[in-house]
Scaffold this active site. Structure first.
Site, mmCIF file in Angstrom:
data_model
loop_
_atom_site.group_PDB
_atom_site.id
_atom_site.type_symbol
_atom_site.label_atom_id
_atom_site.label_comp_id
_atom_site.label_asym_id
_atom_site.label_seq_id
_atom_site.Cartn_x
_atom_site.Cartn_y
_atom_site.Cartn_z
ATOM 1 N N GLU A 66 0.763 -1.352 0.091
ATOM 2 C CA GLU A 66 -0.102 -0.132 -0.110
ATOM 3 C C GLU A 66 0.847 1.106 0.014
ATOM 4 O O GLU A 66 0.561 2.100 0.901
ATOM 5 C CB GLU A 66 -0.938 0.022 1.358
ATOM 6 C CG GLU A 66 -2.138 -0.989 1.153
ATOM 7 C CD GLU A 66 -3.364 -0.939 1.988
ATOM 8 O OE1 GLU A 66 -3.272 -0.077 2.706
ATOM 9 O OE2 GLU A 66 -4.176 -2.015 1.846
ATOM 10 N N GLU A 121 -5.409 -8.768 0.396
ATOM 11 C CA GLU A 121 -6.150 -8.472 1.539
ATOM 12 C C GLU A 121 -7.579 -8.036 1.132
ATOM 13 O O GLU A 121 -8.108 -7.471 0.389
ATOM 14 C CB GLU A 121 -5.487 -7.094 2.385
ATOM 15 C CG GLU A 121 -4.543 -7.169 2.899
ATOM 16 C CD GLU A 121 -3.852 -5.931 3.698
ATOM 17 O OE1 GLU A 121 -4.458 -5.374 4.114
ATOM 18 O OE2 GLU A 121 -2.529 -5.659 3.703
HETATM 19 C C1 BG6 Z 1 -4.350 -2.256 5.007
HETATM 20 C C2 BG6 Z 1 -3.130 -2.359 5.512
HETATM 21 O O1 BG6 Z 1 -4.509 -0.892 4.839
HETATM 22 O O2 BG6 Z 1 -5.566 -2.381 5.740
HETATM 23 C C3 BG6 Z 1 -3.197 -3.464 6.805
HETATM 24 O O3 BG6 Z 1 -2.554 -2.991 4.440
HETATM 25 C C4 BG6 Z 1 -4.422 -2.873 7.361
HETATM 26 O O4 BG6 Z 1 -1.856 -3.232 7.437
HETATM 27 C C5 BG6 Z 1 -5.701 -3.227 6.782
HETATM 28 O O5 BG6 Z 1 -4.632 -3.519 8.806
HETATM 29 C C6 BG6 Z 1 -6.929 -2.859 7.575
HETATM 30 O O6 BG6 Z 1 -6.967 -1.593 8.179
HETATM 31 P P1 BG6 Z 1 -7.294 -1.153 9.492
HETATM 32 O O7 BG6 Z 1 -6.845 0.366 9.419
HETATM 33 O O8 BG6 Z 1 -8.313 -1.492 9.865
HETATM 34 O O9 BG6 Z 1 -6.054 -1.919 10.353
#
Ligand code: BG6
Length: 470
Positions: free
Chosen positions: A165, A369
């Site tokens: 990201e 993700e």
């Molecule tokens: C992504 C990241 O932005 O989203 C992760 O790569 C992150 O590191 C995930 O944990 C979920 O976002 P958040 O803010 O809920 O932890």
């Protein structure tokens, strides 16, 4: 498009899930690890820090065994740069090399494919002190670090991810905790840093092809299809502005080796255009990724700018659109539900995003993700009834299959997260995992691992290769 029959998930599809080092490992200063910006930066005092997290560093064998029990075909994790080079460059920490050797071997022992992110937000603090990504010396430090990873683990890793990201580090660095939320007028600097990261990425992609010819490497941005708030042509144009700045700036460079033209015009207009040194564009256009890894949580919706201060809404984060004067305004999509943390839920948007990526780049895609952050509840008898997560994941997997039927070359699905860990800015109460870790924000309890309902459900999905999603 409706289909009479859907194509199956391909043979060898990489079913798995993801984590990142600083959010799951803990052991922040153990065995020679140096501090990263995530260890030193200020975080909210209402949520836990990243010192212990899920203590995966000490539990990795137990954790990997649980992933294997779910039948994972792949496990995506990141390497903490500061375990390998505590100061970012210079002296190597053998204990760090050994830890990831053991972790990788453990993953392979269960026939899972290790998918390795080399950098997931946790820049070594020592490099940050010297200017971080503003300093071109960080490019050399990154290349040297990744070269050592290729030397040490290249015999076993088939899938490498460069930078997690990068777009969110530039656009929402304060939400993620990479820089001070009160910093002002830093965009020019950020886009210079961005240029340096793009150069660093291009160099390690090239190096990977030279040093590990059997391996594949790709970027891992956060990509969301962007919708216009209405069918007004001005809203459509605003959506095009935002998708160019948020998505294509990063991937056009990684794949085509050039700045996206709309994004570049934006950078020039705002005075953010980076200084490009002689030779930079040759480096950037001299390589190409083998696949695109990307994180998808939801889509964004925007409207035409009014070209005044009202274009800019409140504070945003990775999935909450802020807006920018003269460029676009954030809008709400009334057609979508929301998570408890205000992120939209848009499974069909996943298919839209997959199609857009496929049409634009024609490369294999790997979902690294996707997931639902929620306040899970541990009930008596070690039960975590996270049916809402099952519902979320099922709907996204359905759309993945539709996209495959559309002709998208999707090679794997690795949602966030394999196991509970600490969120970027919402502490450990915002849980994503298939495995519950028994701790609270400020009470570590016993860190016991507990299988959620989604654990059993996902196990079945993997076992039947997504044929039966019920
Ligand atoms: C992504 C990241 O932005 O989203 C992760 O790569 C992150 O590191 C995930 O944990 C979920 O976002 P958040 O803010 O809920 O932890």
């Amino acid at each position: 498009m409706y289909y009479k029959k859907l194509k199956p998930f391909p043979k060898g599809f990489l079913w798995g899930a993801s984590t990142s080092a600083y959010q799951v490992e803990g052991a922040w200063d153990e065995d020679g690890k140096g501090p990263s910006v995530m260890d030193t930066n200020k975080h909210s005092d209402k949520t836990t820090d990243f010192k212990i997290t899920s203590d995966h560093y000490h539990h990795y064998k137990e954790d990997i065994a649980l992933l294997a029990e779910m039948g994972f075909k792949a496990y995506r994790f990141s390497i903490a740069w500061t375990r390998i080079f505590p100061q970012g460059t210079g002296e190597i920490n053998q204990k760090g090399i050994d830890f990831y050797n053991d972790l990788i071997n453990e993953v392979i022992k269960y026939n899972m494919e290790p998918i390795v992110t080399v950098y997931h937000f946790d820049l070594p603090y020592a490099l940050h002190e010297k200017g971080g990504w503003s300093n071109r010396a960080t490019i050399d430090a990154f290349v040297q670090y990744v070269e050592l990873l290729f030397e040490s683990y290249g015999d076993r890793i088939k899938y490498w991810l460069t930078i997690n990201e990068q777009n969110m580090m530039i656009l929402h660095g304060s939400a993620i905790g990479i820089f001070d939320a009160n910093a002002k007028d830093i965009e020019k600097e950020l886009y210079q840093q961005n240029h340096h990261m793009l150069l660093a990425q291009a160099q390690v992609m090239k190096l990977c092809h030279e040093m590990c010819p059997d391996a594949k490497i790709g970027p891992a941005p956060n990509i969301s299809a962007i919708y216009p708030a209405t069918s007004k042509p001005e809203d459509v144009l605003a959506a095009n502005n935002w998708t160019s700045i948020r998505n294509w700036l990063y991937l056009d460079m990684a794949v085509f080796g050039r700045y996206n033209s709309v994004a570049w015009s934006y950078l020039e207009e705002k005075g953010y255009a980076p200084i490009i040194q002689a030779g930079d564009m040759e480096i950037l256009s001299g390589t190409k990724p083998d696949f695109i890894a990307f994180n998808y949580y939801n889509t964004g919706t925007v409207a035409a700018s009014k070209n005044d201060a009202s274009d800019r809404g409140g504070t945003g984060d990775q999935q909450i659109v802020v807006g920018e004067i003269g460029v676009y305004r954030g809008a709400t999509n009334p057609n979508l539900g929301q998570t408890a943390f205000g992120w939209g839920i848009d499974p069909v948007g996943f298919r839209n995003t997959l199609r857009e990526l496929n049409d634009r780049y024609n490369l294999p895609l790997l979902l690294t993700e996707n997931g639902l952050g929620a306040y899970d509840k541990l009930e008596e008898g070690d039960v975590v009834n996270d049916d809402y997560r099952i519902d979320f994941l099922r709907k996204h997997i359905e759309q993945a299959q539709l996209a495959i039927t559309d002709g998208v070359k999707l090679i794997g699905y690795c949602p966030w997260s394999a196991i509970d860990l600490v969120s970027t800015h919402s502490g450990c109460s915002k849980r994503y995992g298939f495995i519950y870790v028994n701790r609270e924000e400020f009470d570590l309890k016993d860190l016991r691992r507990i299988k959620k309902n989604s654990f059993y459900w996902y196990k079945k999905i993997i076992a039947n290769n997504g044929e039966d999603l019920s």
